[in-house]
Design an enzyme around this catalytic site. Structure first.
Site, PDB file in Angstrom:
ATOM      1  N   GLY A  22       0.766  -1.225   0.000  1.00 47.80           N
ATOM      2  CA  GLY A  22       0.000   0.000   0.000  1.00 47.80           C
ATOM      3  C   GLY A  22       0.804   1.285   0.000  1.00 47.80           C
ATOM      4  O   GLY A  22       0.227   2.373   0.050  1.00 47.80           O
ATOM      5  N   GLY A  24       2.784   2.349  -2.435  1.00 46.02           N
ATOM      6  CA  GLY A  24       2.933   2.918  -3.771  1.00 46.02           C
ATOM      7  C   GLY A  24       4.129   2.415  -4.549  1.00 46.02           C
ATOM      8  O   GLY A  24       4.640   3.120  -5.428  1.00 46.02           O
ATOM      9  N   LYS A  25       4.581   1.181  -4.277  1.00 47.30           N
ATOM     10  CA  LYS A  25       5.730   0.625  -5.011  1.00 47.30           C
ATOM     11  C   LYS A  25       5.440   0.550  -6.505  1.00 47.30           C
ATOM     12  O   LYS A  25       6.248   0.963  -7.337  1.00 47.30           O
ATOM     13  CB  LYS A  25       6.071  -0.777  -4.495  1.00 47.30           C
ATOM     14  CG  LYS A  25       6.645  -0.846  -3.115  1.00 47.30           C
ATOM     15  CD  LYS A  25       7.163  -2.236  -2.802  1.00 47.30           C
ATOM     16  CE  LYS A  25       6.095  -3.312  -2.882  1.00 47.30           C
ATOM     17  NZ  LYS A  25       5.054  -3.175  -1.848  1.00 47.30           N
ATOM     18  N   THR A  26       4.278  -0.019  -6.853  1.00 44.40           N
ATOM     19  CA  THR A  26       3.969  -0.243  -8.263  1.00 44.40           C
ATOM     20  C   THR A  26       3.828   1.068  -9.020  1.00 44.40           C
ATOM     21  O   THR A  26       4.374   1.230 -10.114  1.00 44.40           O
ATOM     22  CB  THR A  26       2.691  -1.086  -8.400  1.00 44.40           C
ATOM     23  OG1 THR A  26       2.913  -2.371  -7.812  1.00 44.40           O
ATOM     24  CG2 THR A  26       2.316  -1.272  -9.871  1.00 44.40           C
ATOM     25  N   SER A  27       3.104   2.030  -8.465  1.00 40.59           N
ATOM     26  CA  SER A  27       2.933   3.314  -9.160  1.00 40.59           C
ATOM     27  C   SER A  27       4.271   4.031  -9.311  1.00 40.59           C
ATOM     28  O   SER A  27       4.554   4.629 -10.359  1.00 40.59           O
ATOM     29  CB  SER A  27       1.927   4.194  -8.420  1.00 40.59           C
ATOM     30  OG  SER A  27       2.326   4.424  -7.087  1.00 40.59           O
ATOM     31  N   ASP A  49       4.734  -9.186  -7.970  1.00 38.86           N
ATOM     32  CA  ASP A  49       3.709  -9.070  -6.938  1.00 38.86           C
ATOM     33  C   ASP A  49       2.533  -9.971  -7.308  1.00 38.86           C
ATOM     34  O   ASP A  49       1.988  -9.857  -8.412  1.00 38.86           O
ATOM     35  CB  ASP A  49       3.240  -7.614  -6.848  1.00 38.86           C
ATOM     36  CG  ASP A  49       2.319  -7.371  -5.664  1.00 38.86           C
ATOM     37  OD1 ASP A  49       1.701  -8.335  -5.185  1.00 38.86           O
ATOM     38  OD2 ASP A  49       2.219  -6.217  -5.224  1.00 38.86           O
ATOM     39  N   THR A 507      -4.031  -1.852  -3.083  1.00 39.04           N
ATOM     40  CA  THR A 507      -3.153  -2.885  -2.533  1.00 39.04           C
ATOM     41  C   THR A 507      -3.668  -3.475  -1.225  1.00 39.04           C
ATOM     42  O   THR A 507      -3.699  -4.703  -1.079  1.00 39.04           O
ATOM     43  CB  THR A 507      -1.720  -2.349  -2.364  1.00 39.04           C
ATOM     44  OG1 THR A 507      -1.227  -1.936  -3.637  1.00 39.04           O
ATOM     45  CG2 THR A 507      -0.807  -3.416  -1.797  1.00 39.04           C
TER      46      THR A 507
END
Length: 588
Positions: A22, A24-27, A49, A507
């Protein structure tokens, strides 16, 4: 406070992003990949992930084979499915024994290979090629990995005993032996991968955190753990930093002050790291233009007047407490990922039940003794008792017992591997579960509320271990009577209820959904979902926070319509609820 992060600062071939769910790794990974590609460099972005939403971000179907993003020249994206990799890996290991060993033994083997360690190692197995194979590496200027392996996994892969026959002879009761048992033929390949990770000229580790205490503590833990194995080229990105102090809106003003206080207490280790920030934005970071905007000079997007908030009718926490009180529920677990407010919700449920006349025992495994902070020695009701299970103490007791039982049969290398295996998260879960079981066994004529519960994998592992020990002389682990008695109680919906706590964000909801699936495998069906800290449930007029409130609607609807049998919604409160009387606000 911190300079805005810009991918132009990155010069290494490999970028690994890590951080709790949650943050913000992916963004962040997607935005960095787009920015690097925009400056003319060829980029490969890979996610490992299990709940990856890369396909949603780029609005394109993805597989493990890199695919070009049409709107961004030079950008290629791959979505490795670690769950599928783990399933194939598991079958490779268990399949040959299905007709040769008793069914109970096969069940234990399958469960040993069903935990997070197997998924992570299978994922590492998949993306090792992207680190070591020249025909892949030489194609790209940068390879970005969304979700890095933990220090525990990397330490396991470095141990020489992970590659010998010790695994087949082990008799101890910990948890990560199974996942490593099929890797012996890849020793050299993994050694090259670990070497690439620790090369400061080739790899940058990006720690991603929110400006919140729990998130920063997790980033600090990951930083120190990875430094221990030589991964020292680290930077920290504080994501979601509110840029302006809007004193005209009480929610926004409090939000800003809380973030500032968390950053004031940032761990000392992280202060030695280069720190950058990314702004709190009201829009979803999907679509190329939104991704490009994140690294540009901050500019607030005002919510248009014609955008209306839909009405989603969900009860508050009082409905949860009333349900447990009316049905005489005796054992209540709060579960969810770190940072969603499990301890606070457990405390509020306990207070609510006490206020309805029940005797309640509240216990937690929070290593920071959060319950003591939560109540500030202000119990104010004789019907409430509180205890705190110290994970470090319980884990040390468990490890000492296992080592005492097993060390006489091991050589020096075998003992080194056993000690490392006992550092796994699953070891902690089993040790804590046994401590929980002892608390429940001693409790009579009261409701027990337990914060931070064991996963379905842990419960199945304990159950399988019990069956396994009946089949063969050498047990995979000694299950105490208290734990044996607690397992069927947890599965009895008339006595036990599980509350899944989440936030109204992608997430946390996706991870909570996986947690629910995990529990259902163990024949445990969560009774309630609690959506905590919702801006949607406030009356904020701040343009940034109002935008975020509107973005929450999708995930509140997802929980309400598809995931939860029963759901409750709790607003983001203006002040932290500390003390018995303040916790009553949750149920008023």
């Amino acid at each position: 406070m911190y300079p805005l992060f810009n991918p132009n600062y990155i010069e290494t071939k490999f970028l690994f992003l890590t951080g709790k769910g949650g943050v913000g790794k992916t963004s962040t990974a997607c935005a960095a990949a787009v920015a690097l590609a925009d400056r003319g460099e060829k980029v490969l972005l890979i996610s490992t992930d299990p709940a990856s939403n890369l396909q949603d971000v780029f609005n394109i179907e993805l597989t493990s084979i890199p695919r070009a993003i049409p709107e961004v020249e030079n950008l290629y994206v791959s979505n490795i499915d670690p769950e599928a990799s783990a399933k194939a890996y598991r079958e490779k290991m268990v399949g040959p024994y299905r007709d040769k060993l008793p069914a109970a033994v096969v069940v234990t083997m399958e469960e040993q290979l069903s935990g997070a360690c197997t998924v992570e190692i299978a994922a590492f197995d998949e993306f090792t090629g992207f680190l070591t194979k020249s025909e892949i590496v030489d194609q790209y200027d940068h390879i970005i990995f969304d979700t890095a392996p933990t220090g525990h996994t990397l330490r396991l892969l470095q141990l020489p005993t992970a590659w010998n026959g010790f695994l087949e002879e082990s008799t101890h009761g910990a948890s990560c032996l199974g996942p490593l048992s099929g890797l012996a033929d890849k020793k050299d390949l993994y050694a090259k991968a670990v070497s690439a990770l620790s090369d400061v000229a080739r790899t940058t580790l990006i720690l991603v955190s929110r400006p919140e205490s729990s998130s920063l503590i997790e980033a600090d833990r990951a930083s120190r753990e990875l430094k221990e194995i030589g991964i020292n080229n680290q930077i920290l990105i504080v994501n979601g930093l509110l840029q302006e102090h809007n004193e005209s809106d009480e929610v926004a003003s409090t939000f800003y002050m809380r973030q500032s206080e968390a950053l004031r207490k940032i761990p000392e280790n992280l202060k030695q790291t280069k720190i950058y920030s990314l702004p709190y934005v009201p829009y979803s970071l999907t679509g190329i233009e939104n991704l490009r905007s994140i690294f540009k000079p901050y500019k607030a997007k005002v919510i248009e007047a014609n955008v209306e908030q839909k009405e989603i009718n969900l009860p508050g926490l009082k409905a949860v407490v009333d349900d447990f009180s009316d049905k005489g529920t005796k054992l209540i677990f709060t579960m969810g990922k770190g940072g969603v407010g499990k301890t606070t919700i457990a405390s509020a449920i306990a207070v609510g039940l006490v206020e309805k006349g029940h005797r309640v025992h509240l216990t937690t495994t929070d290593p920071a003794a959060h319950l003591e902070y939560q109540f500030q020695s202000e119990q104010q009701n004789e019907r409430l008792t509180i205890s705190s299970i110290d994970p470090e103490v319980e884990v040390e007791k468990y490890k000492a017992k296992v080592l005492e039982q097993s060390s006489k049969d091991l050589d020096e290398e075998g003992l080194a591997y056993l000690k490392e295996d006992l550092e796994s998260p699953c070891t902690e879960e089993i040790a804590i579960f046994q401590a929980f079981a002892e608390v429940v066994a001693k409790s009579e004529n009261e409701v027990v509320v337990i914060d931070t519960a064991p996963t379905g994998h842990t419960l199945l592992l304990l159950d399988a271990s019990e069956s396994y020990s009946k089949e063969i002389a050498r047990s995979t682990g000694e299950v105490p009577e208290s734990a044996k008695n607690l397992l069927p109680q947890i599965r009895n919906p008339k006595e036990t209820a599980v509350v899944i706590v989440t936030l109204a964000e992608a997430t946390p909801v996706l991870e909570a959904s996986r947690l629910q699936d995990d529990l259902r495998r163990a024949s445990i069906h969560p009774k309630w979902w609690v959506i905590n800290q919702s801006l949607y449930a406030t009356n904020t007029t701040d343009p940034i926070l109002k935008g975020k409130a509107l973005a929450e609607q999708e995930w509140i609807q997802e929980v309400h319509d598809k995931l939860a049998d029963n759901a409750a919604l709790i607003p983001w409160f203006h002040e932290e609820k500390i003390g018995y009387n303040s916790l009553k606000d949750f149920i008023n």
